[in-house]
Design an enzyme around this catalytic site. Structure first.
Site, PDB file in Angstrom:
ATOM      1  N   GLU A   1      -1.582  -9.128   3.453  1.00 44.49           N
ATOM      2  CA  GLU A   1      -1.451  -9.701   4.807  1.00 44.49           C
ATOM      3  C   GLU A   1      -2.788 -10.129   5.400  1.00 44.49           C
ATOM      4  O   GLU A   1      -2.831 -11.023   6.249  1.00 44.49           O
ATOM      5  CB  GLU A   1      -0.743  -8.706   5.747  1.00 44.49           C
ATOM      6  CG  GLU A   1      -1.512  -7.449   6.137  1.00 44.49           C
ATOM      7  CD  GLU A   1      -1.393  -6.295   5.163  1.00 44.49           C
ATOM      8  OE1 GLU A   1      -1.065  -6.536   3.977  1.00 44.49           O
ATOM      9  OE2 GLU A   1      -1.635  -5.134   5.563  1.00 44.49           O
TER      10      GLU A   1
ATOM     11  N   CYS B   1       0.829  -1.206   0.000  1.00 46.53           N
ATOM     12  CA  CYS B   1       0.000   0.000   0.000  1.00 46.53           C
ATOM     13  C   CYS B   1       0.868   1.263   0.000  1.00 46.53           C
ATOM     14  O   CYS B   1       1.446   1.589  -1.026  1.00 46.53           O
ATOM     15  CB  CYS B   1      -0.988  -0.044   1.163  1.00 46.53           C
ATOM     16  SG  CYS B   1      -2.465   0.909   0.805  1.00 46.53           S
TER      17      CYS B   1
ATOM     18  N   HIS C   1      -3.591  -5.045   0.373  1.00 47.39           N
ATOM     19  CA  HIS C   1      -3.046  -5.583   1.633  1.00 47.39           C
ATOM     20  C   HIS C   1      -3.100  -7.108   1.644  1.00 47.39           C
ATOM     21  O   HIS C   1      -4.068  -7.692   2.137  1.00 47.39           O
ATOM     22  CB  HIS C   1      -3.860  -5.041   2.821  1.00 47.39           C
ATOM     23  CG  HIS C   1      -3.622  -3.601   3.084  1.00 47.39           C
ATOM     24  ND1 HIS C   1      -2.636  -3.137   3.922  1.00 47.39           N
ATOM     25  CD2 HIS C   1      -4.244  -2.508   2.588  1.00 47.39           C
ATOM     26  CE1 HIS C   1      -2.663  -1.823   3.947  1.00 47.39           C
ATOM     27  NE2 HIS C   1      -3.626  -1.411   3.143  1.00 47.39           N
TER      28      HIS C   1
END
Ligand code: GLN
Length: 536
Positions: free
Chosen positions: A509, A382, A507
């Site tokens: 994650e 990001c 993102h």
């Protein structure tokens, strides 16, 4: 009909109620049940999206674009459930809905009160989550600590719940602390007694106590807790400090917490010993073959929770690669001042996570330059991607003072706002949020790690790569390997002739799991171990 488990916390905060709830979800799911997990947050913000990381830690984003509590990240990592806006309730949302109904005249002239109007609205939201998820068991974690003023309506609603849906369909679990007092050389049960006492005053009698403790609980201590707290002795569950959070489901399983819950609900389920979880997750975390150090550079680095999902995703990639990932947390402002050779000595990979605001940006850009020139594996996420673009613009394309319009007015706005974002006034819930499709270019590093041409990843940002610079940058060697086709937005950039230099606007994650590490993190750790062949 769904069954409901309410998880409350006592004595102090930070006992790991989210991990306990997620672990309960795991052991029940392994018995073949469909579970859903909810977090009820007592604060008045509508969601944590506008809160500073110092206040709240990470904001976890769901597929449908809700900005939620980071505990939902634990729920998704431990179980196979997917959360949505229905899984996180705040006091702000409840009051918002009740007040707007009142303004419409929906209450037909009544006085609106905490009981029953606020508690009814809470119960409706819990039932809605059960309905939407179709879960056999809904686990409802109540934020805050018993005794707090602001969580009272949530506790009251959960008390009423048993009355509404029946004793057999509701189960209460209380997480508490049994501290070890060094000077006395013993553990103390009094804080637990008081905490359960406070719960009982509200009308909730816990069915199980999960006791967080540094020292093992003897049978005598368990007997005492059982007697004073009115909980059966086998329902006093010990939860000692563990090396890894992923051991917690095994700890609960060993003490047959799943059986205790199932017998209350009168459910007969298939057998499970969590063997795969033990061999494929826990053993791998505890006994890795290799070790690697990754630098994570952010401005909230001193906070445990600010980059929670990133740290977990690195651990997952470690599990996949049989590697202990040592995380070196580096404050981005310190990179501005220090010699990178010294700062990154012994570091095999550099990760730059998301963020907002100008503070620390120049340090991030300096670290990216160092990774690019020294061929150190780099993963930008990001804001990390936006910084990689700024670095490339300044140092490879000679666009002096190129920047993002989030930070400075510049002649070269390589990161800027889309027209639709320029009109936005409200800060809350107005970013580009949630899952979007991304088309991946074949013969790219992105394709090499994903093995797919179409992926879906979650977003949380306002600014985008400025397509005006695409041609120029491509000519200078930046590869735009992932695009959101509908709006032609750049989602992934990478570099040629570098072992692993990849940065993404989304993102990744949020979608990584201990038993299914995210491809970008897997590849990153592989490259850091120098196992991934460079892209020619
Ligand atoms: N501040 C940047 C934006 O809004 C990046 C956000 C992020 O990293 N989550 O676009």
């Amino acid at each position: 009909m769904s069954k409901f488990i309410f998880v409350t916390g006592g004595v102090i905060s930070s006992l790991g109620k989210g991990i306990a709830s997620a672990s309960i979800g795991k052991i029940l799911e392994s018995r073949g049940l469909k579970v859903a997990l909810m977090k009820l947050d007592p604060y008045i913000n509508v969601d944590p999206g506008t809160m500073n990381p110092y206040q709240h830690g990470e904001v976890y984003v769901t597929e449908d674009g809700a900005e939620t509590d980071l505990d939902l990240g634990h729920y998704e990592r431990f179980t196979n459930t997917l959360s949505s806006k229905f899984n996180n309730i705040t006091t702000g949302q409840i009051y918002n809905s009740v007040i707007s109904k009142e303004r419409k005249g929906d209450y037909l002239g009544k006085t609106i009160q905490v009981i029953p109007h606020i508690t009814n609205a809470i119960k409706e939201r819990i039932k809605k989550c059960a309905e939407v998820s179709g879960a056999d068991i809904v686990i409802v974690e109540i934020g805050g600590t018993v005794g707090d003023i602001e969580s009272l309506p949530f506790l009251e609603a959960s008390r009423q719940f048993r009355l509404d849906v029946g004793v057999d369909n509701v189960f209460y679990i209380h997480l508490t602390l049994v501290p070890y007092i060094k000077a006395a050389g013993e553990v103390k049960t009094k804080p637990t007694q008081h905490s359960v006492g406070t719960l009982r005053e509200i009308g909730i009698i816990p069915d199980v106590l999960i006791c967080r403790t540094e020292e093992p609980l003897t049978t005598q201590v368990k007997e005492k807790i059982s007697l004073f707290c009115n909980v059966r002795q086998e329902a006093v569950i010990e939860s000692p400090d563990m090396d890894s959070i992923y051991q917690v489901p095994l700890v609960f399983k060993e003490q047959i917490l799943d059986e205790i819950i199932l017998s209350h609900f009168k459910l007969i389920c298939k057998f499970s010993d969590l063997k795969d979880w033990k061999t494929q997750v826990v053993d791998k975390v505890l006994y890795p073959k290799h070790k690697v150090t990754i630098a994570v550079i952010g401005k909230y680095i001193e906070l445990q929770d600010a980059y929670k999902s990133i740290y977990e995703a690195l651990i997952h990639a470690g599990i996949y690669n049989d590697t202990k990932v040592e995380i070196k947390r580096i404050d981005s402002e310190s990179v501005e001042k220090e010699n990178p050779l010294k700062l990154f000595a012994g570091v095999s990979g550099i990760l730059i996570p998301g963020g907002f605001g100008y503070r620390g940006i120049e340090g991030k850009i300096k670290a990216i330059k160092f990774a690019r020139l020294n061929k150190i594996p780099f993963l930008g996420i990001c804001l990390g991607m936006q910084c990689a673009v700024i670095e490339f613009a300044r140092n490879v394309c000679n666009l002096k003072n190129a920047n993002s319009t989030e930070f400075k007015t510049t002649k070269y706005p390589v990161i800027s706002l889309l027209a639709e974002q320029k009109e936005v006034d409200d800060l809350g819930g107005t970013m580009r949020l949630g899952a979007y499709p991304c088309k991946i270019k074949k013969q790219s590093l992105a394709f090499k790690v994903y093995h797919k041409v179409l992926i879906h990843e979650r977003h949380r940002h306002r600014y985008e790569f400025n397509n005006k610079y695409k041609k120029l940058f491509e000519g200078k060697g930046l590869i735009f390997s992932g695009i959101y086709p509908k709006k032609n937005l750049v989602e992934i950039v990478e570099l040629k002739n570098h072992p692993y230099f990849i940065a993404v606007q989304f993102h990744p994650e949020f979608k990584s799991k201990p038993d299914n590490a995210h491809p970008l993190f897997r590849g990153f750790i592989q490259a850091a171990l120098a196992k991934l062949a460079p892209l020619k």
